[in-house]
Scaffold this motif. Structure first.
Motif, mmCIF file in Angstrom:
data_model
loop_
_atom_site.group_PDB
_atom_site.id
_atom_site.type_symbol
_atom_site.label_atom_id
_atom_site.label_comp_id
_atom_site.label_asym_id
_atom_site.label_seq_id
_atom_site.Cartn_x
_atom_site.Cartn_y
_atom_site.Cartn_z
ATOM 1 N N GLY A 291 0.843 -1.191 0.000
ATOM 2 C CA GLY A 291 0.000 0.000 0.000
ATOM 3 C C GLY A 291 0.881 1.244 0.000
ATOM 4 N N GLU A 292 0.640 2.134 0.932
ATOM 5 C CA GLU A 292 1.446 3.348 1.050
ATOM 6 C C GLU A 292 2.489 3.218 2.149
ATOM 7 O OE1 GLU A 292 -1.202 6.591 1.713
ATOM 8 O OE2 GLU A 292 -2.256 6.290 -0.164
ATOM 9 N N SER A 293 2.639 2.016 2.716
ATOM 10 C CA SER A 293 3.508 1.828 3.875
ATOM 11 C C SER A 293 4.822 1.173 3.491
ATOM 12 C CB SER A 293 2.797 0.976 4.917
ATOM 13 O OG SER A 293 1.609 1.607 5.318
ATOM 14 N N LEU A 294 5.849 1.508 4.280
ATOM 15 C CA LEU A 294 7.188 0.981 4.058
ATOM 16 C C LEU A 294 7.773 0.603 5.408
ATOM 17 C CD1 LEU A 294 9.399 0.752 1.742
ATOM 18 C CD2 LEU A 294 10.219 2.954 2.548
ATOM 19 N N TRP A 295 8.361 -0.595 5.499
ATOM 20 C CA TRP A 295 9.043 -0.994 6.715
ATOM 21 C C TRP A 295 10.241 -1.843 6.345
ATOM 22 C CZ3 TRP A 295 4.506 -3.159 5.133
ATOM 23 C CH2 TRP A 295 4.435 -4.535 5.038
ATOM 24 N N ILE A 296 11.151 -1.969 7.285
ATOM 25 C CA ILE A 296 12.383 -2.697 7.024
ATOM 26 C C ILE A 296 12.542 -3.824 8.035
ATOM 27 C CG2 ILE A 296 13.553 -0.701 6.026
ATOM 28 C CD1 ILE A 296 15.152 -1.012 8.938
ATOM 29 N N THR A 297 13.299 -4.814 7.638
ATOM 30 C CA THR A 297 13.729 -5.881 8.546
ATOM 31 C C THR A 297 15.243 -5.784 8.622
ATOM 32 O OG1 THR A 297 11.878 -7.264 7.875
ATOM 33 C CG2 THR A 297 13.717 -8.360 8.981
ATOM 34 N N THR A 298 15.779 -5.811 9.835
ATOM 35 C CA THR A 298 17.234 -5.696 10.012
ATOM 36 C C THR A 298 17.856 -7.082 10.102
ATOM 37 O OG1 THR A 298 17.031 -5.599 12.410
ATOM 38 C CG2 THR A 298 16.970 -3.498 11.218
ATOM 39 N N ARG A 299 19.175 -7.121 10.051
ATOM 40 C CA ARG A 299 19.886 -8.399 10.144
ATOM 41 C C ARG A 299 19.648 -9.074 11.494
ATOM 42 N NH1 ARG A 299 21.711 -8.892 5.381
ATOM 43 N NH2 ARG A 299 23.009 -7.336 4.404
ATOM 44 N N SER A 300 19.334 -8.301 12.526
ATOM 45 C CA SER A 300 19.065 -8.887 13.842
ATOM 46 C C SER A 300 17.630 -9.411 13.945
ATOM 47 C CB SER A 300 19.321 -7.858 14.944
ATOM 48 O OG SER A 300 18.417 -6.783 14.810
ATOM 49 N N GLY A 301 16.801 -9.185 12.908
ATOM 50 C CA GLY A 301 15.444 -9.707 12.891
ATOM 51 C C GLY A 301 14.385 -8.729 13.355
ATOM 52 N N SER A 302 14.734 -7.491 13.605
ATOM 53 C CA SER A 302 13.766 -6.487 14.047
ATOM 54 C C SER A 302 13.055 -5.872 12.854
ATOM 55 C CB SER A 302 14.475 -5.387 14.830
ATOM 56 O OG SER A 302 15.127 -5.918 15.950
ATOM 57 N N ASP A 303 11.778 -5.561 13.034
ATOM 58 C CA ASP A 303 10.989 -4.881 12.005
ATOM 59 C C ASP A 303 10.688 -3.461 12.475
ATOM 60 O OD1 ASP A 303 10.625 -6.975 10.062
ATOM 61 O OD2 ASP A 303 9.274 -7.951 11.492
ATOM 62 N N TYR A 304 11.071 -2.483 11.648
ATOM 63 C CA TYR A 304 10.841 -1.085 11.977
ATOM 64 C C TYR A 304 9.973 -0.463 10.898
ATOM 65 C CZ TYR A 304 14.527 -1.370 15.475
ATOM 66 O OH TYR A 304 15.283 -1.708 16.559
ATOM 67 N N GLY A 305 8.861 0.137 11.316
ATOM 68 C CA GLY A 305 8.003 0.855 10.387
ATOM 69 C C GLY A 305 8.531 2.254 10.177
#
Length: 188
Positions: free
Chosen positions: A70-84
């Motif tokens: 949709g209009e949203s973007l988030w990332i997954t880091t190498r440590s496994g965390s998801d940040y919006g």
């Protein structure tokens, strides 16, 4: 946390159903090599001592995946965390735009570069509709309205001021002549 940030978090969560977010980042930008920095909001590890408190600066570990729906973007880091990502810093989005362009052009990826997951939801996700902003209605103009014309306006003559100045000048000339100064009278 203010209402605008809370609204953006709810919108992001609605687009990313099933994702458990570690936190949400405003004023996001990417610092070399590929870590996300910004201000953190709603971090799951926030405590009473100020660690990961709302509005504090954060630097994530390296980005491994970038998700968009949709209009949203988030990332997954190498440590496994998801940040919006709630908002970008000025020109903070350019890294993502350049990376996405490269992702579309290349068949194989450079080792260590983030992977794009661009899932399109097959069905629209139901959301709360926004009430349209009410605007004051304009009354129709009557047909008997005056036609406006443009006229050049000039300052009005102030005859009273000019009369006062003429009297002042005459008295000044009379005073100068009484004191022995020769004056001349202009020809008319």
């Amino acid at each position: 946390m203010n209402d605008r940030i809370q609204a953006e978090i709810l919108k992001l969560k609605a687009d990313a159903i099933g994702v458990v977010f570690t936190g949400f980042i405003t004023h996001a930008r990417v610092e070399p090599p590929a870590m996300l920095t910004g201000e953190i909001w709603g971090h799951v590890c926030a405590d009473g001592f100020g660690n990961f408190a709302d509005g504090h600066r954060i630097e994530t570990s390296d980005i491994s995946e970038i998700h968009s729906r949709g209009e949203s973007l988030w990332i997954t880091t190498r440590s496994g965390s998801d940040y919006g990502i709630l908002s970008f810093a000025p020109l903070g989005w350019t890294y993502f735009a350049d990376l996405y362009k490269a992702h579309l052009r290349l068949d194989h990826q450079v080792p260590g570069s983030p992977i794009w997951h661009m899932a399109l939801s097959p069905e629209p996700i139901p959301r709360l509709a926004r009430k349209p902003r009410e605007r004051p209605s304009r009354e129709p103009e009557s047909s008997s309205a005056e036609v406006l014309t443009r006229n050049l306006l000039r300052p009005e003559e102030n005859t009273k001021y000019m009369d006062q100045m003429e009297v002042f000048v005459k008295k000044t000339i009379e005073t100068l002549e009484r004191n022995g100064l020769k004056t001349f009278k202009p020809r008319r």
